[in-house]
Motif scaffolding. Structure first.
Motif, PDB file in Angstrom:
ATOM      1  N   ALA A 162       5.521   5.580  11.262  1.00 49.89           N
ATOM      2  CA  ALA A 162       5.529   4.182  10.840  1.00 49.89           C
ATOM      3  C   ALA A 162       4.204   3.789  10.201  1.00 49.89           C
ATOM      4  O   ALA A 162       4.166   3.052   9.207  1.00 49.89           O
ATOM      5  N   ARG A 163       3.113   4.280  10.745  1.00 51.53           N
ATOM      6  CA  ARG A 163       1.797   3.995  10.146  1.00 51.53           C
ATOM      7  C   ARG A 163       1.686   4.598   8.754  1.00 51.53           C
ATOM      8  O   ARG A 163       1.096   3.999   7.851  1.00 51.53           O
ATOM      9  N   PHE A 164       2.255   5.782   8.564  1.00 48.30           N
ATOM     10  CA  PHE A 164       2.232   6.408   7.241  1.00 48.30           C
ATOM     11  C   PHE A 164       3.022   5.567   6.242  1.00 48.30           C
ATOM     12  O   PHE A 164       2.572   5.351   5.112  1.00 48.30           O
ATOM     13  N   ILE A 165       4.186   5.075   6.646  1.00 46.66           N
ATOM     14  CA  ILE A 165       4.988   4.226   5.759  1.00 46.66           C
ATOM     15  C   ILE A 165       4.226   2.955   5.411  1.00 46.66           C
ATOM     16  O   ILE A 165       4.228   2.495   4.263  1.00 46.66           O
ATOM     17  N   GLY A 166       3.551   2.377   6.393  1.00 47.06           N
ATOM     18  CA  GLY A 166       2.740   1.198   6.123  1.00 47.06           C
ATOM     19  C   GLY A 166       1.625   1.485   5.132  1.00 47.06           C
ATOM     20  O   GLY A 166       1.313   0.651   4.271  1.00 47.06           O
ATOM     21  N   GLY A 167       1.033   2.673   5.225  1.00 47.98           N
ATOM     22  CA  GLY A 167      -0.018   3.047   4.291  1.00 47.98           C
ATOM     23  C   GLY A 167       0.481   3.221   2.871  1.00 47.98           C
ATOM     24  O   GLY A 167      -0.262   3.019   1.911  1.00 47.98           O
ATOM     25  N   LEU A 168       1.760   3.608   2.700  1.00 46.32           N
ATOM     26  CA  LEU A 168       2.338   3.724   1.357  1.00 46.32           C
ATOM     27  C   LEU A 168       2.247   2.407   0.604  1.00 46.32           C
ATOM     28  O   LEU A 168       2.061   2.379  -0.611  1.00 46.32           O
ATOM     29  N   GLY A 169       2.414   1.310   1.346  1.00 50.20           N
ATOM     30  CA  GLY A 169       2.332   0.003   0.700  1.00 50.20           C
ATOM     31  C   GLY A 169       0.952  -0.611   0.747  1.00 50.20           C
ATOM     32  O   GLY A 169       0.583  -1.389  -0.136  1.00 50.20           O
ATOM     33  N   GLY A 170       0.172  -0.266   1.770  1.00 51.75           N
ATOM     34  CA  GLY A 170      -1.132  -0.891   1.932  1.00 51.75           C
ATOM     35  C   GLY A 170      -2.052  -0.674   0.740  1.00 51.75           C
ATOM     36  O   GLY A 170      -2.676  -1.611   0.244  1.00 51.75           O
ATOM     37  N   GLY A 171      -2.135   0.567   0.266  1.00 54.84           N
ATOM     38  CA  GLY A 171      -2.982   0.835  -0.893  1.00 54.84           C
ATOM     39  C   GLY A 171      -2.441   0.210  -2.159  1.00 54.84           C
ATOM     40  O   GLY A 171      -3.207  -0.270  -3.007  1.00 54.84           O
ATOM     41  N   GLY A 172      -1.113   0.197  -2.317  1.00 51.96           N
ATOM     42  CA  GLY A 172      -0.513  -0.408  -3.501  1.00 51.96           C
ATOM     43  C   GLY A 172      -0.758  -1.901  -3.585  1.00 51.96           C
ATOM     44  O   GLY A 172      -0.851  -2.472  -4.676  1.00 51.96           O
ATOM     45  N   ILE A 173      -0.877  -2.553  -2.444  1.00 50.09           N
ATOM     46  CA  ILE A 173      -1.148  -3.992  -2.436  1.00 50.09           C
ATOM     47  C   ILE A 173      -2.490  -4.275  -3.095  1.00 50.09           C
ATOM     48  O   ILE A 173      -2.623  -5.202  -3.899  1.00 50.09           O
ATOM     49  N   PHE A 174      -3.506  -3.474  -2.776  1.00 44.87           N
ATOM     50  CA  PHE A 174      -4.828  -3.685  -3.378  1.00 44.87           C
ATOM     51  C   PHE A 174      -4.775  -3.487  -4.892  1.00 44.87           C
ATOM     52  O   PHE A 174      -5.318  -4.284  -5.659  1.00 44.87           O
ATOM     53  N   THR A 175      -4.124  -2.410  -5.321  1.00 49.06           N
ATOM     54  CA  THR A 175      -4.079  -2.101  -6.747  1.00 49.06           C
ATOM     55  C   THR A 175      -3.330  -3.167  -7.531  1.00 49.06           C
ATOM     56  O   THR A 175      -3.810  -3.659  -8.556  1.00 49.06           O
ATOM     57  N   THR A 176      -2.137  -3.530  -7.074  1.00 50.22           N
ATOM     58  CA  THR A 176      -1.346  -4.527  -7.803  1.00 50.22           C
ATOM     59  C   THR A 176      -2.018  -5.883  -7.794  1.00 50.22           C
ATOM     60  O   THR A 176      -1.952  -6.620  -8.790  1.00 50.22           O
ATOM     61  N   ALA A 177      -2.686  -6.238  -6.701  1.00 48.64           N
ATOM     62  CA  ALA A 177      -3.384  -7.525  -6.651  1.00 48.64           C
ATOM     63  C   ALA A 177      -4.516  -7.569  -7.661  1.00 48.64           C
ATOM     64  O   ALA A 177      -4.731  -8.591  -8.337  1.00 48.64           O
ATOM     65  N   THR A 178      -5.236  -6.468  -7.818  1.00 40.26           N
ATOM     66  CA  THR A 178      -6.330  -6.414  -8.790  1.00 40.26           C
ATOM     67  C   THR A 178      -5.807  -6.541 -10.214  1.00 40.26           C
ATOM     68  O   THR A 178      -6.366  -7.267 -11.046  1.00 40.26           O
ATOM     69  N   ILE A 179      -4.708  -5.848 -10.520  1.00 40.61           N
ATOM     70  CA  ILE A 179      -4.144  -5.897 -11.872  1.00 40.61           C
ATOM     71  C   ILE A 179      -3.597  -7.286 -12.179  1.00 40.61           C
ATOM     72  O   ILE A 179      -3.795  -7.808 -13.281  1.00 40.61           O
TER      73      ILE A 179
END
Length: 655
Positions: A162-179
């Protein structure tokens, strides 16, 4: 505006032609005063034009309320993603004690960080395939699903997945927010906006430990995950309602963008790091009584060999095969990017080793509650935010970064030395404030290293350069937790064996082995032991944790020595490629190059322009008289935001 669609532009052109033809015709009493209006009602063409303009607004054309709704949505997700990076630091004893898997607790941190490290680079391109809203909401959904699964997990293995699945989205949140932020604001205004975003980021990382401990003590560790769900719903709702703007058409097709994603590199890196973590876990965290050099067990040697093979595969793939490698080969040939990458790795290693094991010191050595242990991370959070803003302000004012790094780059080493010298009878100043130089110094270092990297690469490679530095930093975060856990478990096991094993009695030895296993598998057990055994267990934890902090201290000192190789560069001076572009533009326009255009690269609108409404990205700086501005300061620009398809900052990784 620059973001009008082709169809809208065509409609406007047709309307203009009809208006001109009407104006050329003789006007009579029966001629309408407004073309396209019939008896107070708009024609179908006019309605379609108005609807098209409303539906196809660019990011700079949307209403202010819509813009704020978007920011609220992405910043809520950013806060949660940062929160989950440090949340488990104070939950580890509670979780591992419930499942009796304290020796595997490090996987809760490494699983999240590993997914973030290997899959974050994909979101830069997915933003142009799925759209800004699609990519951001996909990341938020992954993060929400993983967080919900954490709260509902019934065993340690499910929780790790479950933590791994959460990490799949966690990093993407930072990238998409910056863009998305880069879409919404001009360069001049973007620095302030990203500064506010960094507050949410720092707030999440700082509150993760204290908030997790507070909730765990009162409601149980599961609620630390479950109580996040309303904020995820709010984030998705806000972006669903407001995030509908369109971005400029890309020259590359969707299939072309998908082919440029580095699938092979991502999978090879994931497999290599994951195999190495399995090696560390099986070798040092399993609790078996094998000597350090005896690695002939298949469960130990096989993951190590696989990790080495996959790492070599990753390197070969990145250098010779990948169409757009995330580890840019041309940057590997340059000294400054490589030095910055090594520094990022070592700094992240130190930072996360301390962050994850600092609260454990208070829970197992000082026997405090999870709430109080988490509060000891709060000074680190505040110092990180202050250090980041301070570094940006100094570089903005001086245009220099080397002296800033030389002075404050030693702060993390000083902090780790102070932390290593902590004792159970240490005073409150030592216990609460020793960690402050760590957060402040690392924040300054990470800011100055990013600016140093971007100052030494071409302007159109900013996104590639940012991803290059982030990759080393992400691997360092995983190593910081994984390696530190292996060191901790190895020394804890040795200390417990020396203190509890009785070589003169077989029965006593069996009892000691069982007791050692219980202590290693449940950190909370220490507080319930008889006083004589409790003292020995606390001393064992103290020595093991001090060893972790000592290794972190050596890591940050090595990072400081490596950074001495980075030269100073005036941030007012444009890169050669950018200066050549200015000179070429001056020649074509027939204008004489001014002194300011040859000595500084100006970012942002002129003082008379409105920062939030201007579109300075599309205006050639040589055509306007503007005052000098500091390049690449966090107060004036946050370019290089991972949008790899951006023509201005997202150059190819293979040159």
């Amino acid at each position: 505006m620059a973001f009008q669609s082709t169809s809208t532009a065509t409609s406007i052109t047709s309307t203009t032609i009809r208006h001109n033809m009407t104006a050329s015709m003789p006007t009579t009493e029966r001629t309408p005063l407004l073309e396209g209006v019939k008896v107070g009602q708009m024609t179908t063409d006019a309605v379609e034009l108005a609807c098209s303009k409303k539906a196809r607004q660019g990011p700079r054309e949307i209403l202010r309320s819509t813009r704020y709704g978007i920011l609220a949505g992405i910043w809520a997700a950013t806060f949660l993603s940062s929160l989950n990076m440090t949340l488990v630091a104070t939950l580890l004893p509670s979780i591992s004690s419930e499942f009796q898997k304290s020796n595997q607790a490090s996987w809760l941190g490494t699983a999240y960080l590993l997914a973030t490290c290997t899959f974050t680079p994909l979101y830069g391109r997915l933003c142009n395939v799925m759209g800004r809203r699609g990519a951001n909401q996909a990341a938020v959904l992954f993060a929400a699903l993983g967080t919900l699964a954490c709260g509902l997990s019934r065993d340690m293995n499910t929780l790790i997945i479950a933590r791994f699945i959460g990490g799949l989205g966690g990093g993407g949140i930072f990238t998409t927010a910056t863009i998305i932020t880069s879409d919404l604001y001009s360069l001049r205004s973007r620095g302030l906006t990203q500064g506010i975003a960094s507050v949410f980021n720092g707030l999440g990382m700082g509150l993760g430990g204290p908030l997790g401990g507070f909730i765990s003590d009162r409601l149980g560790w599961r609620w630390a995950f479950l109580l996040q769900m309303p904020l995820f719903v709010i984030s998705l709702t806000l972006t669903s309602i407001n995030l509908h703007y369109v971005t400029p058409g890309k020259s590359k097709s969707t299939m072309d963008v998908l082919r440029r994603i580095d699938y092979g590199g991502s999978l090879a890196l994931l497999g290599s790091v994951l195999s190495f973590l399995f090696f560390l876990s099986n070798r040092y965290n399993s609790g078996r009584e094998s000597a350090i050099f005896q690695i002939d067990d298949p469960t130990v040697i096989v993951p190590l060999v696989v990790a080495g093979v996959l790492f070599l595969t990753f390197v070969v793939w990145e250098l010779y095969i990948a169409a757009e490698p995330m580890l840019a080969p041309f940057l590997l040939k340059q000294k400054i990017p490589v030095v910055v990458g090594i520094s990022n790795f070592l700094v992240a290693h130190c930072n996360f080793a301390v962050t994850y094991f600092f609260p454990m010191w208070f829970q197992t050595v000082m026997l405090t509650s999870a709430s109080e242990a988490g509060l000891h991370l709060l000074p680190n959070c505040v110092s990180m935010s202050v250090g980041s803003m301070f570094a940006g302000w100094v570089m903005h004012r001086t245009g220099k970064y080397k002296m800033l790094n030389l002075i404050f780059g030693l702060f993390p080493f000083i902090a780790t030395v102070l932390i290593t010298r902590m004792r159970p009878d240490s005073g409150p100043i030592t216990l609460w404030f020793s960690i402050i130089p760590l957060g402040f110094g690392n924040a300054v270092v990470l800011q100055t290293m990013l600016i140093a990297l971007l100052a030494h690469i071409p302007p159109d490679a900013m996104a590639v350069g940012t991803g290059f530095g982030q990759l080393f930093r992400g691997i360092g975060q995983v190593a910081g937790v994984g390696v530190a856990s292996a060191i901790f478990q190895y020394f804890l096991d040795n200390e417990l064996k020396q203190r509890f094993t009785d070589p003169g009695s077989d029965e006593a030895s069996i009892v000691a082995v069982i007791l050692i296993a219980r202590i290693r598998h449940s950190a909370k057990l220490v507080a319930t032991l008889p006083l004589d055994q409790q003292a020995e267990a606390r001393a064992s934890y103290q020595i093991a944790l001090h060893t972790v902090f000592a290794v972190a201290s050596a890591s940050t000192l090595l990072a400081y020595l490596v950074r001495l190789l980075i030269p100073e560069k005036d941030l007012n001076e444009p890169p050669a490629a950018e200066a050549a572009g200015i000179q070429s533009a001056s020649s074509e326009s027939g204008a004489e190059p001014t002194a300011s255009s040859s000595t500084s690269t100006v970012i942002g609108p002129s003082p008379s322009e409105t920062p939030f409404d201007s579109d300075d990205d599309e205006v050639a700086p040589v055509l306007q008289k503007r005052r000098s501005a500091r390049r690449l300061s966090t107060f004036t620009s946050s370019d290089g935001g991972m949008d790899l398809e951006n023509d201005r900052t997202g150059g190819s990784a293979r040159r």
